[in-house]
Write a protein that holds these residues in place. Sequence first.
Motif, PDB file in Angstrom:
ATOM      1  N   GLN A  41      99.918  -5.520  56.961  1.00 30.40           N
ATOM      2  CA  GLN A  41      99.522  -6.915  57.200  1.00 30.40           C
ATOM      3  C   GLN A  41      99.613  -7.241  58.687  1.00 30.40           C
ATOM      4  OE1 GLN A  41      98.407  -8.895  54.642  1.00 30.40           O
ATOM      5  NE2 GLN A  41      98.626  -7.030  53.442  1.00 30.40           N
ATOM      6  N   GLY A  42      98.993  -8.342  59.072  1.00 28.04           N
ATOM      7  CA  GLY A  42      99.177  -8.839  60.417  1.00 28.04           C
ATOM      8  C   GLY A  42     100.492  -9.599  60.521  1.00 28.04           C
ATOM      9  N   PRO A  43     100.974  -9.816  61.727  1.00 26.11           N
ATOM     10  CA  PRO A  43     102.205 -10.589  61.898  1.00 26.11           C
ATOM     11  C   PRO A  43     102.053 -12.011  61.357  1.00 26.11           C
ATOM     12  CG  PRO A  43     101.649  -9.400  63.918  1.00 26.11           C
ATOM     13  CD  PRO A  43     100.468  -9.292  63.008  1.00 26.11           C
ATOM     14  N   LEU A  90     109.217  -8.957  64.802  1.00 22.49           N
ATOM     15  CA  LEU A  90     108.759  -8.869  66.187  1.00 22.49           C
ATOM     16  C   LEU A  90     109.151 -10.121  66.948  1.00 22.49           C
ATOM     17  CD1 LEU A  90     105.208  -7.594  65.306  1.00 22.49           C
ATOM     18  CD2 LEU A  90     106.922  -6.258  66.531  1.00 22.49           C
ATOM     19  N   GLY A 107     108.245  -7.280  72.002  1.00 18.89           N
ATOM     20  CA  GLY A 107     109.272  -6.259  71.997  1.00 18.89           C
ATOM     21  C   GLY A 107     108.906  -5.158  71.012  1.00 18.89           C
ATOM     22  N   PRO A 108     109.723  -4.115  70.934  1.00 22.26           N
ATOM     23  CA  PRO A 108     109.406  -2.973  70.072  1.00 22.26           C
ATOM     24  C   PRO A 108     109.609  -3.247  68.584  1.00 22.26           C
ATOM     25  CG  PRO A 108     111.511  -2.650  71.134  1.00 22.26           C
ATOM     26  CD  PRO A 108     110.915  -3.875  71.744  1.00 22.26           C
TER      27      PRO A 108
ATOM     28  N   PHE B  34      92.602 -13.533  70.832  1.00 22.29           N
ATOM     29  CA  PHE B  34      93.271 -12.366  71.395  1.00 22.29           C
ATOM     30  C   PHE B  34      92.947 -11.128  70.577  1.00 22.29           C
ATOM     31  CE2 PHE B  34      96.164 -14.700  74.205  1.00 22.29           C
ATOM     32  CZ  PHE B  34      96.095 -15.964  73.660  1.00 22.29           C
ATOM     33  N   TYR B  36      94.706  -7.421  70.000  1.00 21.84           N
ATOM     34  CA  TYR B  36      95.866  -6.570  70.202  1.00 21.84           C
ATOM     35  C   TYR B  36      95.603  -5.211  69.574  1.00 21.84           C
ATOM     36  CZ  TYR B  36      98.977 -10.399  71.678  1.00 21.84           C
ATOM     37  OH  TYR B  36      99.580 -11.433  72.359  1.00 21.84           O
ATOM     38  N   GLN B  38      97.632  -1.893  67.937  1.00 23.20           N
ATOM     39  CA  GLN B  38      98.936  -1.526  67.385  1.00 23.20           C
ATOM     40  C   GLN B  38      98.873  -0.098  66.863  1.00 23.20           C
ATOM     41  OE1 GLN B  38     100.457  -3.905  64.063  1.00 23.20           O
ATOM     42  NE2 GLN B  38     102.543  -3.587  64.782  1.00 23.20           N
ATOM     43  N   GLY B  41     103.821   2.111  63.578  1.00 25.98           N
ATOM     44  CA  GLY B  41     105.252   2.017  63.830  1.00 25.98           C
ATOM     45  C   GLY B  41     105.628   1.350  65.136  1.00 25.98           C
ATOM     46  N   LYS B  42     104.626   0.904  65.895  1.00 26.41           N
ATOM     47  CA  LYS B  42     104.884   0.265  67.190  1.00 26.41           C
ATOM     48  C   LYS B  42     104.523  -1.212  67.139  1.00 26.41           C
ATOM     49  CE  LYS B  42     105.943   4.224  69.072  1.00 26.41           C
ATOM     50  NZ  LYS B  42     107.354   4.533  69.454  1.00 26.41           N
ATOM     51  N   SER B  43     104.880  -1.923  68.188  1.00 27.60           N
ATOM     52  CA  SER B  43     104.567  -3.349  68.256  1.00 27.60           C
ATOM     53  C   SER B  43     103.168  -3.554  68.838  1.00 27.60           C
ATOM     54  CB  SER B  43     105.618  -4.073  69.092  1.00 27.60           C
ATOM     55  OG  SER B  43     105.643  -3.566  70.411  1.00 27.60           O
ATOM     56  N   PRO B  44     102.575  -4.731  68.603  1.00 27.01           N
ATOM     57  CA  PRO B  44     101.231  -5.002  69.146  1.00 27.01           C
ATOM     58  C   PRO B  44     101.232  -5.037  70.675  1.00 27.01           C
ATOM     59  CG  PRO B  44     101.778  -6.535  67.381  1.00 27.01           C
ATOM     60  CD  PRO B  44     103.034  -5.815  67.719  1.00 27.01           C
ATOM     61  N   LEU B  46      98.757  -6.272  73.888  1.00 26.79           N
ATOM     62  CA  LEU B  46      97.591  -7.084  74.214  1.00 26.79           C
ATOM     63  C   LEU B  46      96.536  -6.262  74.955  1.00 26.79           C
ATOM     64  CD1 LEU B  46      96.333  -9.956  74.270  1.00 26.79           C
ATOM     65  CD2 LEU B  46      97.383 -10.232  76.524  1.00 26.79           C
ATOM     66  N   LEU B  88      94.213  -5.749  65.988  1.00 26.30           N
ATOM     67  CA  LEU B  88      94.543  -7.046  65.407  1.00 26.30           C
ATOM     68  C   LEU B  88      93.870  -8.158  66.201  1.00 26.30           C
ATOM     69  CD1 LEU B  88      98.350  -6.348  65.021  1.00 26.30           C
ATOM     70  CD2 LEU B  88      96.800  -6.713  63.108  1.00 26.30           C
ATOM     71  N   TRP B  98      97.090 -14.523  62.734  1.00 25.79           N
ATOM     72  CA  TRP B  98      96.662 -13.135  62.873  1.00 25.79           C
ATOM     73  C   TRP B  98      95.818 -12.683  61.684  1.00 25.79           C
ATOM     74  CZ3 TRP B  98      98.696  -9.890  66.897  1.00 25.79           C
ATOM     75  CH2 TRP B  98      99.664 -10.515  67.702  1.00 25.79           C
ATOM     76  N   ALA B 100      94.665  -9.239  59.459  1.00 30.16           N
ATOM     77  CA  ALA B 100      95.431  -8.104  58.940  1.00 30.16           C
ATOM     78  C   ALA B 100      95.140  -6.814  59.703  1.00 30.16           C
ATOM     79  CB  ALA B 100      95.162  -7.913  57.455  1.00 30.16           C
TER      80      ALA B 100
END
Lengths: 115, 108
Positions: A41-43, A90, A107-108, B34, B36, B38, B41-44, B46, B88, B98, B100
Motif C-alpha cells: 500500500q501507499g503511506p 515512516l 527517514g529509513p 509529487f 516518489y 521506493q 524495504g526502503k523508504s520513499p 522524492l 508512488l 498517496w 498505492a
Amino acid sequence: ETGVTQSPTHLIKTRGQQVTLRCSSQSGHNTVSWYQQALGQGPQFIFQYYREEENGRGNFPPRFSGLQFPNYSSELNVNALELDDSALYLCASSPETSGIYNEQFFGPGTRLTVL
Amino acid sequence: QKEVEQNSGPLSVPEGAIASLNCTYSDRGSQSFFWYRQYSGKSPELIMFIYSNGDKEDGRFTAQLNKASQYVSLLIRDSQPSDSATYLCAVWHYQLIWGAGTKLIIKP
C-alpha cells in the motif's frame, strides 16, 4: 547536513502492548509528519507536528499519539497494539508547514510486527 | 473521500525505452503533486514535484500535470535497470494523500 533518522529499525511486539518509535528530523526542519505503510500500500498520513504542536491528523484512532520536542525530534506512540498495526512506520521532515511546496524528506522507517 | 489512483502494475519496459507512469486524483483542490520512488524495504525517495499545468523536466524524468483532467504522469527516458522500483504518486491538499504505487520493471 544530517538526514532524517529513525529508531529502532525493526520491532516485534505482541497484541495489547504499547510501542514508542523515534525520529530525528533533518537539520533546520521544524515540521515532522508520520505515516503508516502497510505491505503493498501507499503511506497513510497519521499526523503532523509543527513547533511541538499537532498540526493535522489523518484517520487514525486516539491510541496513536505523538510528541515533538524543542530540538524537533519526535515520537510516535501506539497503545493497545492490534495485529493490523503491523506496518512500516515512516517519519518525514520538511522546512515548511503549509504552502503548495511541501517537499518531505523521509527517514529509513521502522518495521513494526505485532504478533 | 480523497483518492489517488495508480495502476498497480507491474509495468515491464525494455532497457533504454520510455516508461510512462500515470496517476489520477479526486480532490480538485489539490495544490501540488509529487512522484516518489521506493525500492523494496526502503523508504520513499522524492523524484520530483509539480504544481503548474504542463511539463516539468529534470534529467531523464518528466512530470506532466493536467488539472482539468485531474491527471499527473511521470515519464522516464532511457530507462535503466536501476529504475526498477515502485513509483508512488502523492497529492498535497493540507496533507499528503498517496496512491498505492506502480511497480516498474526494467528488462535488460
